[in-house]
Every structure is written in structure tokens, then in C-alpha cells.
Design an enzyme around this catalytic site. Structure first.
Site, PDB file in Angstrom:
ATOM      1  N   CYS A   2       0.826  -1.344   0.047  1.00  4.74           N
ATOM      2  CA  CYS A   2      -0.104   0.023  -0.092  1.00  4.74           C
ATOM      3  C   CYS A   2       0.989   1.406  -0.177  1.00  4.74           C
ATOM      4  O   CYS A   2       2.074   1.165  -0.166  1.00  4.74           O
ATOM      5  CB  CYS A   2      -0.864  -0.002   1.230  1.00  4.74           C
ATOM      6  N   LEU A  51      -3.578  -1.660  -1.819  1.00  6.79           N
ATOM      7  CA  LEU A  51      -3.379  -2.997  -2.753  1.00  6.79           C
ATOM      8  C   LEU A  51      -3.791  -4.101  -2.019  1.00  6.79           C
ATOM      9  O   LEU A  51      -2.998  -4.467  -1.036  1.00  6.79           O
ATOM     10  CB  LEU A  51      -2.028  -2.890  -3.343  1.00  6.79           C
ATOM     11  N   GLY A  76       2.775  -2.645   3.810  1.00  6.60           N
ATOM     12  CA  GLY A  76       3.622  -3.966   3.797  1.00  6.60           C
ATOM     13  C   GLY A  76       2.960  -5.103   4.062  1.00  6.60           C
ATOM     14  O   GLY A  76       1.755  -5.408   3.874  1.00  6.60           O
ATOM     15  N   GLU A  77       3.819  -6.417   4.657  1.00  5.83           N
ATOM     16  CA  GLU A  77       3.282  -7.507   4.847  1.00  5.83           C
ATOM     17  C   GLU A  77       4.120  -8.105   6.111  1.00  5.83           C
ATOM     18  O   GLU A  77       5.307  -7.998   6.332  1.00  5.83           O
ATOM     19  CB  GLU A  77       3.421  -8.590   3.825  1.00  5.83           C
ATOM     20  N   ILE A 290      12.740 -10.450 -18.869  1.00  2.00           N
ATOM     21  CA  ILE A 290      12.676  -9.595 -20.314  1.00  2.00           C
ATOM     22  C   ILE A 290      14.129 -10.044 -20.902  1.00  2.00           C
ATOM     23  O   ILE A 290      15.085 -10.227 -20.361  1.00  2.00           O
ATOM     24  CB  ILE A 290      12.765  -8.085 -19.747  1.00  2.00           C
ATOM     25  N   SER A 362      11.456 -12.213  -5.556  1.00  2.00           N
ATOM     26  CA  SER A 362      12.760 -11.695  -6.093  1.00  2.00           C
ATOM     27  C   SER A 362      13.787 -12.220  -5.625  1.00  2.00           C
ATOM     28  O   SER A 362      14.007 -12.569  -4.418  1.00  2.00           O
ATOM     29  CB  SER A 362      12.657 -10.277  -6.569  1.00  2.00           C
ATOM     30  N   GLY A 363      15.003 -12.231  -6.206  1.00  2.00           N
ATOM     31  CA  GLY A 363      16.318 -12.783  -5.689  1.00  2.00           C
ATOM     32  C   GLY A 363      17.134 -11.740  -5.213  1.00  2.00           C
ATOM     33  O   GLY A 363      18.496 -12.059  -4.916  1.00  2.00           O
TER      34      GLY A 363
END
Length: 634
Positions: A2, A51, A76-77, A290, A362-363
Site C-alpha cells: 500500500c 493494494l 507491507g506484509e 525480459i 525476487s532474488g
């Protein structure tokens, strides 16, 4: 994921202008397009853009306590919220939703400021507590989520997820900080706690702040990477534990009520994350990448190997290597001068991912954790020489060589000795600062005008690293520079890049390698298990042998780059020359036009590769054009 905003009045409880609160909240609607909410009380206003990821039907914000005396906005989470909810329920707390937001609210009620010490996740949040008549703000352990704040001349304390929240307030003065400008041209970003503007700050990672009507009462650090040696393990045990810990860090990040996937670049880190995800899911993992037309910048063949091995739903989009359309957009996305050109492909891969999922893993963080950057190798090679000869002798020998040896940008690495000589003439932290600087110590004074030098009054951007080094919990030379990267490059460059690029598309990015527990465990392992000879990420590669192809793990690192040098000698030459020799950058009067002309001519002729310094100047020029700052101050 958010966006949050807020205004808290100091020394009074004047009413908050609802239209202003709505304005500073809606300006970050891209961070939370699903819902919005406002809270106002005497002398306080909180805004939220949502979100929706977990508990889609409830969990709206601002969230209030049952007695309406506490209000929370949260970005956040919290990954351990289920365990915390059970603990709080056993203490008598009653829950009306299944959201981590409500758990955080009750954690504050139960534990007050100490609640942050129990959280595992990524977060930036603000809590207004009427009982204490103040606001509590906190930011996660490693700075994945941003939080800006400022005290204004009308007694408003204003804060938000992005700098544009603050600049939308009519009383914020857009006066640039001369020291921040010096830092930007060294690092390519403005390191915490400064921002580009005077008296506007970023709350540092792992920090918690209490603000009363009297002003900021305290800012404390609630966590740090410890680099505390672990109980004796042999390397094989450490490899097994690494896989277990990485799998667990991935597992807790898979909770979602919306489509979830992963970035898959074809590097060791992202491939390891996808391997763990595949083993934890009974459905194919969604992955995306990509592709660049130039093979020198294209890793998709390796990403495809992992996609085939784990049968992922893999999506690839080729990006035109001469796509310049995003360059002007960067100033709007990042708000501050920001000079990492990989922001361009990062923006595109986030755009691609959002077409299919709302959450990705992601890494990021693997290089900092496991010594994956090549600069660690070169630093340690220099360090062995620094430990052999005293500083005075090194300055006499290598300082002289560093001045007279030519800069051979296009020669093989072993012939590009100028930077090595310059590093050997410095002590360790100073040498590392020199290695990572874009404009080196001998360049920034030439770039600065007399006016800027006067404003700086001798201030040196290396003080940022010296300040962190003085607090470092380790003396090992490689662990020390890892620590410096955690405090500077990781948060100021990497995490800033990913947060803004992903949030521009309302995409949530979760980062298992930067789980605080995982980071702290890794920090305590022997440095030689991370950088073994010339092999960076040695322990991870050994641990992942049964999960990833050998050729993928031991190939030359590519990075996520764009062909700046060619752009500036070809299709962008005229544009670059115009923006660096005229317009806002020239009119500002802070930079030496003769030196800028020298950089341009040397680069255009092919004598030198000044693409990184020129891009840094270009991004500053575009920031000036976008933000329209009103001046600069010491």
C-alpha cells in the site's frame, strides 16, 4: 502492499484540512489502486491507499481500535501474523478480520513500541494513539518499504511512503541540501537519512520513531545485522541449513489471495528462489523475464533453462535496447535524483509481471548476503596488500602511481591498475568508498562550482560510510564492506529501485534473501564460505548443486544493465549534450561547465568511458526539470 500518508500537528491540535489530506494520499494512488481511506481527529490525519493482497473482503485502512482511540496505516506484509494473532488471542485480544493489519494494531495495544521487535516482514507504518497523544512510526529491518518525514514551518509533521506525498504539501520548501548533492554524485542516490531536500528525511531501516505534540522525542534502532559467529558447523551442514532456511523464507512469502509469481533473470539468486517455490507448490510457478536484443545484456537463455527444469509458466518479452521512452519517466517515479540505469529494465519487468500476477518473489539481496559482487573480490585482494604495508608507505608508493598511471577503461581488468593503486593508497573504508563512487574524489571537486564548494564547506560524502563503519559489529574486512552495503547500497539503491518500479505498477515484490532471520544467520557464517578464492556466493552455489545447472551457477555475472556508453555516443548524444550544457543544470550554477564539457568530449571521442558519470548528471538534470527545486542551502 500500500501507500500511507499523514499529518500530525505539533504544539497544537488544529483541524486537518480534509482536502489536503486527500490530495497527499491520492498522489500515491499507484501504490494502492484498490481502495482508499482517511482518518481525522484533533490535530491528526492519516491516509491510506490499498493494494489488496490478504483478506480481500476486510482489512480496510486506516484501521481503528474498538474504542476508536488508536488508528493505524500500514504498508507491507507481516509474514508471522498468524503466530502473533494466536499469541495475542491467548492474551485476550479479539479479532474481527483475518488481516495482518489487525494483528499489527493489537500488537501495538499489547506491546507498544516493542511490537516492532516481534515482526517478521516488510513494513512502514504509522500509529496514532490518542491515549498518549502521539504518533509512532516504524520501518522494517532492512528498509524494503520507504518512509519520508518532515517538520514544516506551520507546525505540521508530515510523512508518507514517497517523497511526492511531502512535496504535495504547500508548506514544504523545495530547497536542496548541498550535502545531499555531494552524496548523490558519489553514490548515485541520496543515502539515508537524508533526502535531496533540506529538512526532509528518510526514517532509516530498523528504526522506530515517537512523535509527540512537542516534536520528535526519539528515534531508536530496534535491530541490526549482528555478524555474530554461529555455533560450529561444517560446510556441508551449513549448506543443508541454508537450503532449509531459504525454503522457509520462501514458504512464508507464498501466502496470497491474488495471483503470485517470480522474477526469473537466469542468475543464481532468482533461480534459487524459483527452485524453492516449485518444490513448495502443487501448481506451476508463474515466472517472467525480459530479453534484450544485445547478447551482452541478455540472460534469458539461462532463465529458460530454469523454466524448463521446473516447468514454470514462463513469460518473456523482448525489450528494444534503444527504448528511451522511459528516461523522462524516472524522475517522476523516483522523486529524487537516482542514477542506477538498471531502473529502466526493472520498470519493464515489473510492468510485464503485473499483466499476469499481483505479487512476485525476487532474488534481490543474494549478492550482499553471500558476497556475490565482484568488488568484494577486488577489495579483499587489495586488503591483503593493505595489511602488509603501513599506510604511510602505501600512500607514498601507490598514491604516486595512482596519479601517473593512465586510466585504461577499455583494457583487460588486470591492466586497469589506476583504481587499484588509488585504493591501495587509502585505508580500508576509504578505499571501498572510492571503489563504489561514481564521481571519484578527484572528480567531484572538479565538477563542483565555487558556489557549491562554499556551501559544502569541506563536507565529504565518504563520511556516510565512516559513520556506519564506526558502528559496525565486525572487524573482518569483507564482513565490514558487506555491512556497509546493507546500510547504503542495498537500501538506497537496490530496494529503492525495486519499490518504486514495482509500486508504479501496483505490484508487490517479496524478497526471501532479505528475510531478517536469514540475513542475520548468514552474517555469522565464516566469510571464506561466502567468498572462496575468487568464487563469490560459494556456499549458495554448493548448496544448490542438486537444484541448478552447473553452467548457470558458474558463468560470468552479467547484471541487469543497459548499453549507456553506446547510447551516449549514438542516438542520445545530442540530447545528452543539450541537457548537460544548457537548461536547468547550467542555470543552477552548481557545476563547472568546463569540466562537464571535458567529460562529454572524452566520452564522445571514445578515449574514456564516462557513461556512468554522464548518466548521473543526466538524471540530476531531469530531476531539476521535474521537481523544480527553489534553491540550495548548506
Amino acid at each position: 502492499m500500500c501507500g500511507i500518508s499523514g499529518i500530525f500537528t505539533l504544539h497544537n491540535k488544529k483541524p486537518i484540512d480534509e482536502s489536503l489530506l486527500k490530495k497527499i494520499t491520492d498522489i500515491i494512488a499507484h501504490r494502492g489502486p484498490d481502495e482508499s481511506g482517511l482518518f481525522r481527529a484533533d490535530g491528526v490525519g492519516l491516509g491510506h491507499r490499498r493494494l489488496s493482497i490478504i483478506d480481500l473482503a476486510s482489512g480496510q485502512q486506516p484501521m481503528l481500535s474498538e474504542d476508536k482511540k488508536i488508528a493505524l496505516v500500514f504498508n507491507g506484509e507481516i509474514y508471522n501474523f498468524v503466530a502473533l494473532r494466536d499469541e495475542l488471542a491467548n492474551l485476550g485480544h479479539r479479532f474481527l478480520t483475518h488481516s495482518d493489519t489487525e494483528v499489527l494494531l493489537h500488537a501495538w495495544i499489547e506491546w507498544q513500541e516493542k511490537c516492532v521487535e516481534r515482526l517478521r516482514g516488510m513494513f512502514a507504518f504509522a500509529i496514532y494513539d490518542q491515549r498518549r497523544d502521539g504518533v509512532f512510526l516504524a520501518r522494517d529491518h532492512l528498509g524494503k518499504k520507504p518512509l519520508y518525514y518532515a517538520e514544516l514551518d506551520n507546525d505540521d509533521f508530515v510523512f508518507g511512503s514517497e517523497l511526492k506525498v511531502l512535496t504535495a504539501h504547500p508548506r514544504l520548501q523545495r530547497i536542496m541540501d548541498a550535502q545531499a548533492i555531494e552524496e548523490y554524485f558519489a553514490y548515485g542516490y541520496v543515502p539515508e537519512p537524508k533526502s535531496i531536500y533540506k529538512n526532509v528525511y528518510k526514517l532509516p531501516p530498523a528504526s522506530a520513531m515517537w512523535v509527540s505534540r512537542a516534536g520528535i522525542e526519539s528515534i531508536r534502532t530496534f535491530w541490526d545485522v549482528s555478524f555474530q559467529a554461529r555455533p560450529a558447523l561444517d560446510q556441508k551442514q551449513a549448506e543443508q541449513e541454508l537450503v532449509e532456511r531459504l525454503r522457509e523464507a520462501v514458504k512464508i512469502r507464498l501466502m496470497s489471495e491474488v495471483p503470485l509469481g517470480a522474477f526469473l533473470s537466469g542468475g543464481v539468486d532468482s533461480s534459487s528462489v524459483v527452485a524453492m517455490m516449485a518444490g513448495l507448490s502443487d501448481k506451476p510457478v508463474n515466472t517472467c523475464a525480459i530479453s534484450f536484443g544485445d547478447p551482452a545484456f541478455n540472460e534469458t537463455v539461462y532463465a529458460q533453462q530454469i523454466a524448463d527444469r521446473y516447468k514454470t509458466n514462463h513469460f518473456v518479452r523482448e525489450v528494444d535496447p534503444n527504448d528511451f521512452s522511459l528516461i523522462d519517466k524516472l524522475a517522476e517515479v523516483y522523486d529524487e535524483p537516482y542514477a542506477d540505469s538498471s531502473a529502466l529494465p526493472t520498470y519493464r519487468v515489473c510492468q510485464l509481471a503485473r499483466e499476469r500476477v499481483t505479487v512476485v518473489l525476487s532474488g534481490d539481496g543474494g549478492d550482499e548476503n553471500l558476497a556475490g559482487y565482484r568488488r568484494y573480490l577486488w577489495h579483499m585482494r587489495e586488503e591483503r596488500m593493505r595489511q602488509t604495508l603501513p599506510l604511510g608507505l602505501r600512500k607514498a608508493i601507490f598514491g604516486t602511481l595512482g596519479k601517473v598511471y593512465p586510466k585504461l577503461d577499455f583494457a583487460p581488468r588486470f591492466l586497469r591498475a589506476k583504481a587499484t593503486f588509488q585504493g591501495l593508497a587509502r585505508e580500508s573504508v576509504e578505499a571501498y568508498f572510492h571503489a563504489v563512487s561514481i564521481f571519484k574524489d578527484d572528480m567531484r571537486p572538479q565538477l563542483a562550482s565555487n558556489e557549491l564548494r562554499k556551501l559544502l564547506a569541506g563536507y565529504h560524502a565518504g563520511e556516510v560510510m565512516q559513520r556506519h563503519a564506526a558502528k559496525a559489529p565486525t572487524e573482518h574486512p569483507m564482513s565490514l564492506v558487506q555491512y556497509l552495503d546493507f546500510k547504503t547500497y542495498l537500501v538506497g539503491d537496490i530496494l529503492t529501485k525495486v519499490d518504486r518500479a514495482s509500486m508504479a505498477h501496483a505490484l508487490e515484490v517479496r524478497v526471501p534473501f532479505l528475510d531478517a532471520d536469514f540475513v542475520d544467520w548468514m552474517s555469522g557464517l565464516p566469510p571464506e564460505w561466502k567468498l572462496n578464492g575468487s568464487d563469490g556466493k560459494h556456499l549458495l552455489k554448493s548448496a544448490m548443486k542438486s537444484y541448478l545447472p552447473h553452467d548457470l551457477m558458474y558463468r560470468k555475472k552479467m547484471g541487469f544493465a543497459v548499453p549507456l556508453a553506446n547510447w551516449f555516443r549514438g542516438p542520445l548524444r545530442q540530447t545528452l549534450e543539450q541537457e548537460l550544457t544548457a537548461g536547468e543544470l547550467h542555470e543552477l550554477g552548481l557545476f563547472n561547465p568546463r569540466y562537464i564539457r571535458h567529460l562529454l568530449e572524452q566520452h564522445f571521442s571514445g578515449v574514456r568511458d564516462y557513461s556512468a558519470p554522464l548518466w548521473t548528471l543526466s538524471m540530476f538534470a531531469r530531476f531539476l526539470r521535474y521537481a523544480k527545486p527553489t534553491g540550495v542551502a548548506a
